[in-house]
Design a protein around this motif. Structure first.
Motif, PDB file in Angstrom:
ATOM      1  N   GLU A   1       0.879  -1.161   0.138  1.00  0.00           N
ATOM      2  CA  GLU A   1      -0.046  -0.120   0.174  1.00  0.00           C
ATOM      3  C   GLU A   1       0.729   1.153   0.020  1.00  0.00           C
ATOM      4  O   GLU A   1       0.545   2.231  -0.474  1.00  0.00           O
ATOM      5  N   ARG A   2       2.028   1.215   0.723  1.00  0.00           N
ATOM      6  CA  ARG A   2       2.974   2.312   0.855  1.00  0.00           C
ATOM      7  C   ARG A   2       3.816   2.369  -0.499  1.00  0.00           C
ATOM      8  O   ARG A   2       4.393   3.427  -0.648  1.00  0.00           O
ATOM      9  N   GLY A   3       3.689   1.677  -1.415  1.00  0.00           N
ATOM     10  CA  GLY A   3       4.591   1.685  -2.603  1.00  0.00           C
ATOM     11  C   GLY A   3       5.846   1.034  -2.417  1.00  0.00           C
ATOM     12  O   GLY A   3       6.808   1.316  -3.151  1.00  0.00           O
ATOM     13  N   VAL A   4       6.326   0.662  -1.373  1.00  0.00           N
ATOM     14  CA  VAL A   4       7.572   0.355  -0.855  1.00  0.00           C
ATOM     15  C   VAL A   4       7.929  -1.267  -1.348  1.00  0.00           C
ATOM     16  O   VAL A   4       8.927  -1.314  -2.062  1.00  0.00           O
ATOM     17  N   ARG A   5       6.917  -2.270  -1.161  1.00  0.00           N
ATOM     18  CA  ARG A   5       7.203  -3.569  -1.745  1.00  0.00           C
ATOM     19  C   ARG A   5       6.882  -3.732  -3.108  1.00  0.00           C
ATOM     20  O   ARG A   5       5.803  -3.435  -3.615  1.00  0.00           O
ATOM     21  N   LEU A   6       7.583  -4.234  -4.069  1.00  0.00           N
ATOM     22  CA  LEU A   6       7.501  -4.298  -5.276  1.00  0.00           C
ATOM     23  C   LEU A   6       6.879  -5.622  -5.686  1.00  0.00           C
ATOM     24  O   LEU A   6       5.961  -6.020  -6.283  1.00  0.00           O
ATOM     25  N   TYR A   7       7.504  -6.703  -4.975  1.00  0.00           N
ATOM     26  CA  TYR A   7       6.967  -8.002  -5.154  1.00  0.00           C
ATOM     27  C   TYR A   7       7.562  -8.907  -4.234  1.00  0.00           C
ATOM     28  O   TYR A   7       8.557  -8.504  -3.749  1.00  0.00           O
ATOM     29  N   GLY A   8       7.184 -10.321  -4.316  1.00  0.00           N
ATOM     30  CA  GLY A   8       8.012 -11.251  -3.382  1.00  0.00           C
ATOM     31  C   GLY A   8       7.124 -12.308  -3.162  1.00  0.00           C
ATOM     32  O   GLY A   8       5.946 -12.329  -3.844  1.00  0.00           O
ATOM     33  N   GLY A   9       7.472 -13.261  -2.408  1.00  0.00           N
ATOM     34  CA  GLY A   9       6.637 -14.449  -1.779  1.00  0.00           C
ATOM     35  C   GLY A   9       7.566 -15.424  -1.288  1.00  0.00           C
ATOM     36  O   GLY A   9       8.645 -15.621  -1.073  1.00  0.00           O
ATOM     37  N   PRO A  10       6.776 -16.520  -0.888  1.00  0.00           N
ATOM     38  CA  PRO A  10       7.331 -17.638  -0.309  1.00  0.00           C
ATOM     39  C   PRO A  10       7.839 -18.656  -1.334  1.00  0.00           C
ATOM     40  O   PRO A  10       7.391 -18.698  -2.476  1.00  0.00           O
ATOM     41  N   LEU A  11       8.946 -19.445  -1.089  1.00  0.00           N
ATOM     42  CA  LEU A  11       9.323 -20.377  -1.667  1.00  0.00           C
ATOM     43  C   LEU A  11       9.056 -21.854  -1.428  1.00  0.00           C
ATOM     44  O   LEU A  11       9.099 -21.988  -0.095  1.00  0.00           O
ATOM     45  N   ARG A  12       8.972 -22.767  -2.102  1.00  0.00           N
ATOM     46  CA  ARG A  12       8.456 -24.357  -1.629  1.00  0.00           C
ATOM     47  C   ARG A  12       9.983 -24.751  -1.031  1.00  0.00           C
ATOM     48  O   ARG A  12      11.055 -24.108  -1.242  1.00  0.00           O
ATOM     49  N   SER A  13       9.660 -25.813  -0.353  1.00  0.00           N
ATOM     50  CA  SER A  13      10.709 -26.551   0.509  1.00  0.00           C
ATOM     51  C   SER A  13      12.185 -26.510  -0.423  1.00  0.00           C
ATOM     52  O   SER A  13      12.123 -26.872  -1.878  1.00  0.00           O
ATOM     53  N   ALA A  14      13.213 -26.572   0.094  1.00  0.00           N
ATOM     54  CA  ALA A  14      14.630 -26.627  -0.689  1.00  0.00           C
ATOM     55  C   ALA A  14      14.702 -28.195  -1.013  1.00  0.00           C
ATOM     56  O   ALA A  14      15.367 -28.496  -1.965  1.00  0.00           O
ATOM     57  N   ALA A  15      13.690 -29.167  -0.252  1.00  0.00           N
ATOM     58  CA  ALA A  15      14.115 -30.586  -0.827  1.00  0.00           C
ATOM     59  C   ALA A  15      13.226 -30.657  -2.245  1.00  0.00           C
ATOM     60  O   ALA A  15      13.547 -31.701  -2.934  1.00  0.00           O
ATOM     61  N   GLU A  16      12.483 -29.719  -2.923  1.00  0.00           N
ATOM     62  CA  GLU A  16      11.945 -29.680  -3.901  1.00  0.00           C
ATOM     63  C   GLU A  16      12.916 -29.135  -5.253  1.00  0.00           C
ATOM     64  O   GLU A  16      12.211 -29.003  -6.257  1.00  0.00           O
ATOM     65  N   ALA A  17      13.737 -28.413  -4.607  1.00  0.00           N
ATOM     66  CA  ALA A  17      14.814 -27.660  -5.744  1.00  0.00           C
ATOM     67  C   ALA A  17      15.659 -28.346  -6.418  1.00  0.00           C
ATOM     68  O   ALA A  17      15.910 -29.792  -6.247  1.00  0.00           O
ATOM     69  N   SER A  18      15.953 -28.071  -7.761  1.00  0.00           N
ATOM     70  CA  SER A  18      17.071 -28.703  -8.447  1.00  0.00           C
ATOM     71  C   SER A  18      18.266 -27.730  -8.602  1.00  0.00           C
ATOM     72  O   SER A  18      18.066 -26.475  -8.807  1.00  0.00           O
ATOM     73  N   ILE A  19      19.471 -28.111  -8.737  1.00  0.00           N
ATOM     74  CA  ILE A  19      20.636 -27.466  -8.892  1.00  0.00           C
ATOM     75  C   ILE A  19      21.035 -27.764 -10.262  1.00  0.00           C
ATOM     76  O   ILE A  19      21.101 -28.953 -10.820  1.00  0.00           O
ATOM     77  N   VAL A  20      21.229 -26.780 -11.136  1.00  0.00           N
ATOM     78  CA  VAL A  20      21.482 -26.866 -12.527  1.00  0.00           C
ATOM     79  C   VAL A  20      23.045 -26.104 -12.734  1.00  0.00           C
ATOM     80  O   VAL A  20      23.315 -25.052 -12.626  1.00  0.00           O
ATOM     81  N   ARG A  21      23.977 -26.912 -13.434  1.00  0.00           N
ATOM     82  CA  ARG A  21      25.159 -26.486 -13.919  1.00  0.00           C
ATOM     83  C   ARG A  21      25.386 -26.870 -15.269  1.00  0.00           C
ATOM     84  O   ARG A  21      25.087 -27.974 -15.723  1.00  0.00           O
ATOM     85  N   VAL A  22      26.421 -26.122 -15.961  1.00  0.00           N
ATOM     86  CA  VAL A  22      26.730 -26.453 -17.401  1.00  0.00           C
ATOM     87  C   VAL A  22      28.138 -26.507 -17.399  1.00  0.00           C
ATOM     88  O   VAL A  22      28.829 -25.455 -16.916  1.00  0.00           O
ATOM     89  N   ARG A  23      28.895 -27.591 -17.562  1.00  0.00           N
ATOM     90  CA  ARG A  23      30.285 -27.719 -17.452  1.00  0.00           C
ATOM     91  C   ARG A  23      30.959 -28.136 -18.558  1.00  0.00           C
ATOM     92  O   ARG A  23      30.135 -29.482 -18.824  1.00  0.00           O
ATOM     93  N   ASP A  24      31.739 -27.679 -19.510  1.00  0.00           N
ATOM     94  CA  ASP A  24      32.346 -28.406 -20.565  1.00  0.00           C
ATOM     95  C   ASP A  24      31.191 -28.678 -21.652  1.00  0.00           C
ATOM     96  O   ASP A  24      31.061 -29.830 -22.328  1.00  0.00           O
ATOM     97  N   GLY A  25      30.021 -28.059 -21.688  1.00  0.00           N
ATOM     98  CA  GLY A  25      28.948 -28.423 -22.634  1.00  0.00           C
ATOM     99  C   GLY A  25      27.997 -29.294 -21.991  1.00  0.00           C
ATOM    100  O   GLY A  25      26.954 -29.853 -22.836  1.00  0.00           O
ATOM    101  N   GLU A  26      28.276 -29.772 -20.949  1.00  0.00           N
ATOM    102  CA  GLU A  26      27.351 -30.962 -20.322  1.00  0.00           C
ATOM    103  C   GLU A  26      26.450 -30.400 -19.040  1.00  0.00           C
ATOM    104  O   GLU A  26      26.748 -29.688 -18.207  1.00  0.00           O
ATOM    105  N   MET A  27      25.177 -30.819 -19.171  1.00  0.00           N
ATOM    106  CA  MET A  27      24.358 -30.288 -18.230  1.00  0.00           C
ATOM    107  C   MET A  27      24.231 -31.171 -17.144  1.00  0.00           C
ATOM    108  O   MET A  27      24.393 -32.390 -17.297  1.00  0.00           O
ATOM    109  N   LEU A  28      24.417 -30.739 -15.914  1.00  0.00           N
ATOM    110  CA  LEU A  28      24.550 -31.463 -14.451  1.00  0.00           C
ATOM    111  C   LEU A  28      23.276 -31.124 -13.945  1.00  0.00           C
ATOM    112  O   LEU A  28      23.114 -29.763 -13.544  1.00  0.00           O
ATOM    113  N   VAL A  29      22.401 -31.801 -13.270  1.00  0.00           N
ATOM    114  CA  VAL A  29      21.326 -31.546 -12.565  1.00  0.00           C
ATOM    115  C   VAL A  29      21.497 -32.413 -11.231  1.00  0.00           C
ATOM    116  O   VAL A  29      21.532 -33.557 -11.287  1.00  0.00           O
TER     117      VAL A  29
END
Length: 154
Positions: free
Chosen positions: A73-101
């Motif tokens: 209401e005050r125009g201070v908060r632009l957006y945001g929200g909660p995240l689901r559990s870290a147990a539901e997350a995935s980590i993605v990396r690309v090394r030497d052209g290979e995707m690692l998840v």
């Protein structure tokens, strides 16, 4: 107001009763176009294994909803929200052209990022004061970090 001193990497702050109410003032959210506004991300580091009663959880959700409504209401908060559990997350990396998840973030800590908010404030101190007034400041760790303006957004 806050009274603080610096000890090593940390600033110690003592709050008096009433200090943690949501602050109001031109240093919090000046008018757009003044060139004094900066975006800050609040990241809420929570211990997902902490035991909380249903009543405590419901009370926290009501308090957070109220804070979000006030800041929006005050125009201070632009957006945001909660995240689901870290147990539901995935980590993605690309090394030497290979995707690692792999499953979830691996960190040797109990705390994970459980949510975020992006605020517009005139100063870092203003963003810190708003973070201190957030209900989660009593149970979680809140990281306040300035955001860069992406060059492609201009």
């Amino acid at each position: 107001m806050y009274y603080g001193g610096r000890t090593g990497r940390f600033t110690t702050v003592t709050a008096r009763p009433g200090d943690l109410a949501v602050p109001v003032g031109s240093d919090i959210r000046p008018e757009r176009g003044t060139g004094k506004i900066m975006k800050y991300m609040l990241m809420f580091w929570v211990d997902e294994s902490a035991e909380v009663t249903a009543e405590e959880d419901a009370a926290m959700m009501i308090a957070v909803k109220s804070w979000v409504e006030q800041m929006t209401e005050r125009g201070v908060r632009l957006y945001g929200g909660p995240l689901r559990s870290a147990a539901e997350a995935s980590i993605v990396r690309v090394r030497d052209g290979e995707m690692l998840v792999c499953d979830g973030p691996f960190a040797e800590t109990k705390e994970q990022i459980g949510g975020y908010d992006v605020l517009e404030c005139a100063t870092r101190d203003a963003a810190v004061r708003l973070a201190a007034g957030h209900p989660l400041a009593r149970t979680a760790t809140i990281e306040v970090r300035p955001l860069w303006d992406a060059p492609w957004d201009h």
